[in-house]
Design a protein around this motif. Structure first.
Motif, PDB file in Angstrom:
ATOM      1  N   SER A 270       0.852  -1.196   0.000  1.00  0.00           N
ATOM      2  CA  SER A 270       0.000   0.000   0.000  1.00  0.00           C
ATOM      3  C   SER A 270       0.887   1.244   0.000  1.00  0.00           C
ATOM      4  O   SER A 270       2.018   1.223   0.481  1.00  0.00           O
ATOM      5  CB  SER A 270      -0.897   0.000   1.233  1.00  0.00           C
ATOM      6  N   GLY A 271       0.359   2.312  -0.578  1.00  0.00           N
ATOM      7  CA  GLY A 271       1.120   3.559  -0.616  1.00  0.00           C
ATOM      8  C   GLY A 271       2.379   3.459  -1.440  1.00  0.00           C
ATOM      9  O   GLY A 271       3.438   3.994  -1.056  1.00  0.00           O
ATOM     10  N   ALA A 272       2.308   2.773  -2.589  1.00  0.00           N
ATOM     11  CA  ALA A 272       3.497   2.516  -3.401  1.00  0.00           C
ATOM     12  C   ALA A 272       4.161   3.802  -3.876  1.00  0.00           C
ATOM     13  O   ALA A 272       5.386   3.929  -3.855  1.00  0.00           O
ATOM     14  CB  ALA A 272       3.120   1.639  -4.597  1.00  0.00           C
ATOM     15  N   ALA A 273       3.358   4.765  -4.320  1.00  0.00           N
ATOM     16  CA  ALA A 273       3.928   6.009  -4.836  1.00  0.00           C
ATOM     17  C   ALA A 273       4.709   6.744  -3.747  1.00  0.00           C
ATOM     18  O   ALA A 273       5.821   7.224  -3.973  1.00  0.00           O
ATOM     19  CB  ALA A 273       2.827   6.898  -5.404  1.00  0.00           C
ATOM     20  N   SER A 274       4.146   6.821  -2.561  1.00  0.00           N
ATOM     21  CA  SER A 274       4.833   7.494  -1.457  1.00  0.00           C
ATOM     22  C   SER A 274       6.101   6.744  -1.071  1.00  0.00           C
ATOM     23  O   SER A 274       7.138   7.350  -0.784  1.00  0.00           O
ATOM     24  CB  SER A 274       3.907   7.597  -0.240  1.00  0.00           C
ATOM     25  N   ALA A 275       6.034   5.412  -1.082  1.00  0.00           N
ATOM     26  CA  ALA A 275       7.202   4.603  -0.743  1.00  0.00           C
ATOM     27  C   ALA A 275       8.321   4.807  -1.754  1.00  0.00           C
ATOM     28  O   ALA A 275       9.505   4.867  -1.388  1.00  0.00           O
ATOM     29  CB  ALA A 275       6.816   3.137  -0.672  1.00  0.00           C
ATOM     30  N   ALA A 276       7.973   4.930  -3.032  1.00  0.00           N
ATOM     31  CA  ALA A 276       8.978   5.157  -4.067  1.00  0.00           C
ATOM     32  C   ALA A 276       9.669   6.500  -3.861  1.00  0.00           C
ATOM     33  O   ALA A 276      10.893   6.612  -3.965  1.00  0.00           O
ATOM     34  CB  ALA A 276       8.329   5.096  -5.446  1.00  0.00           C
ATOM     35  N   ARG A 277       8.892   7.524  -3.560  1.00  0.00           N
ATOM     36  CA  ARG A 277       9.480   8.855  -3.353  1.00  0.00           C
ATOM     37  C   ARG A 277      10.337   8.886  -2.088  1.00  0.00           C
ATOM     38  O   ARG A 277      11.376   9.554  -2.040  1.00  0.00           O
ATOM     39  CB  ARG A 277       8.373   9.908  -3.312  1.00  0.00           C
ATOM     40  N   ARG A 278       9.924   8.150  -1.058  1.00  0.00           N
ATOM     41  CA  ARG A 278      10.735   8.079   0.162  1.00  0.00           C
ATOM     42  C   ARG A 278      12.065   7.384  -0.112  1.00  0.00           C
ATOM     43  O   ARG A 278      13.093   7.758   0.441  1.00  0.00           O
ATOM     44  CB  ARG A 278       9.978   7.342   1.274  1.00  0.00           C
ATOM     45  N   ARG A 279      12.037   6.370  -0.962  1.00  0.00           N
ATOM     46  CA  ARG A 279      13.276   5.676  -1.297  1.00  0.00           C
ATOM     47  C   ARG A 279      14.242   6.617  -2.012  1.00  0.00           C
ATOM     48  O   ARG A 279      15.447   6.616  -1.729  1.00  0.00           O
ATOM     49  CB  ARG A 279      12.982   4.456  -2.163  1.00  0.00           C
ATOM     50  N   VAL A 280      13.732   7.403  -2.939  1.00  0.00           N
ATOM     51  CA  VAL A 280      14.575   8.394  -3.618  1.00  0.00           C
ATOM     52  C   VAL A 280      15.208   9.334  -2.605  1.00  0.00           C
ATOM     53  O   VAL A 280      16.427   9.587  -2.622  1.00  0.00           O
ATOM     54  CB  VAL A 280      13.760   9.194  -4.657  1.00  0.00           C
ATOM     55  N   ALA A 281      14.380   9.865  -1.708  1.00  0.00           N
ATOM     56  CA  ALA A 281      14.884  10.819  -0.722  1.00  0.00           C
ATOM     57  C   ALA A 281      15.921  10.181   0.196  1.00  0.00           C
ATOM     58  O   ALA A 281      16.973  10.777   0.493  1.00  0.00           O
ATOM     59  CB  ALA A 281      13.715  11.376   0.096  1.00  0.00           C
ATOM     60  N   LYS A 282      15.651   8.964   0.637  1.00  0.00           N
ATOM     61  CA  LYS A 282      16.561   8.297   1.569  1.00  0.00           C
ATOM     62  C   LYS A 282      17.913   8.023   0.931  1.00  0.00           C
ATOM     63  O   LYS A 282      18.973   8.294   1.530  1.00  0.00           O
ATOM     64  CB  LYS A 282      15.933   6.985   2.051  1.00  0.00           C
TER      65      LYS A 282
END
Length: 304
Positions: free
Chosen positions: A244-256
């Motif tokens: 769930s929340g795949a789009a947010s998880a992808a953006r968090r991975r970029v930021a991290k």
């Protein structure tokens, strides 16, 4: 030395055997003899061919004359531009050590690593941490007179193929236009030029003895660090998509990843989008490509 009773792995044959009369087909036919030549010249004993292996090279586990284990790699024609030169420059720092190279065949004799144990065997958070620590070691200034292509040059070679492939599918839509524009703009704005692995991802980092994790299989290029991190962002993207929340998880991975390696977030996002669209279009248009994977890569690009 004993005769090399080798058969090219089926994965390699499937990837290269489509044109039996072309260079790749001729190379596959000559492969047993090429292996034997290197076994004789470097006084190696063949243990076994690595299975299922890769799609652009043969890897065999061997023993040197003193009994030391090693790995013999023979790349297909035009598939391993300057891999040996990159490994020689890194000299075992963050990557497998190059023991010998043959310019005529492109063969490489490499330090043997734990081929069945990659970073993908670790939980995601731990794998990303170890990957970041490994790739950081590879980012060095290229040696004077180096043979490596520039990132601008490499992507320029790829962009015409991408444009042609994209014209045969409507799936990419506006993403393709954005991808092509990013390819044009990103290299021109880059503020650094370091030696990059070029194909870095979790599956390219293997367990070692003298260091816990070491990179293999570079496709070296000189450019900015964000390009090397882009495929790492895409690693295990199917797992992200399933949650769930795949789009947010992808953006968090970029930021991290960007923050952990002091890379600009926007540039990492842009290079990731470029590589996702490029890979997605290839999957959708290549013979034998995985259409479902291609569509998911394009969906991933929209999340960014």
């Amino acid at each position: 030395m004993a005769t090399a009773p080798i058969e090219p792995p089926q994965r390699l044959v499937s990837a290269l055997g489509g044109d039996p009369d072309g260079p790749a087909g001729a190379w596959l036919d000559a492969l047993p003899g090429l292996v034997q030549q290197r076994l004789d010249a470097w006084e190696l004993t063949l243990e076994r061919v690595h299975e299922p292996g890769g799609r652009s090279s043969l890897l065999a586990y061997v023993r040197q004359a003193d009994g030391t284990p090693a790995a013999l790699k023979l790349p297909a024609p035009c598939r391993a531009a300057h891999e040996g030169a990159a490994l020689e420059q890194w000299d075992g720092w963050g990557a497998a050590r190059l023991l010998c190279a043959d310019a005529d065949s492109g063969a490489l004799l490499l330090e043997r690593l734990g081929g069945s144990v990659t970073l993908r065997s670790l939980p995601e958070a731990k794998a990303l941490l170890e990957a970041a620590g490994t790739v950081r070691r590879l980012w060095v200034a290229p040696a004077e007179g180096h043979p490596f292509a520039s990132l601008a040059g490499r992507t320029e070679e790829a962009v015409e193929e991408l444009r042609t492939r994209g014209a045969t599918t409507q799936a990419a839509g506006p993403l393709l236009d954005e991808c092509l524009e990013l390819r044009r703009a990103l290299p021109a704005d880059a503020s650094e030029e370091v030696l990059l692995h070029g194909a870095f991802r979790q599956g390219k980092v293997l367990a070692g003895e003298r260091a816990p994790w070491l990179a293999v299989g570079p496709s070296p290029v000189v450019g900015e660090r964000a390009y090397d991190l882009a495929w790492l962002v895409l690693d295990r993207f199917e797992d992200l998509a399933a949650g769930s929340g795949a789009a947010s998880a992808a953006r968090r991975r970029v930021a991290k990843l960007a923050d952990s390696l002091d890379v600009d977030r926007d540039r990492l996002r842009s290079w990731t989008l470029y590589r996702a669209v490029d890979a997605g279009v290839r999957e959708l248009t290549a013979p034998g490509g995985d259409g479902q994977r291609g569509e998911l890569l394009l969906e991933f690009a929209t999340w960014l």
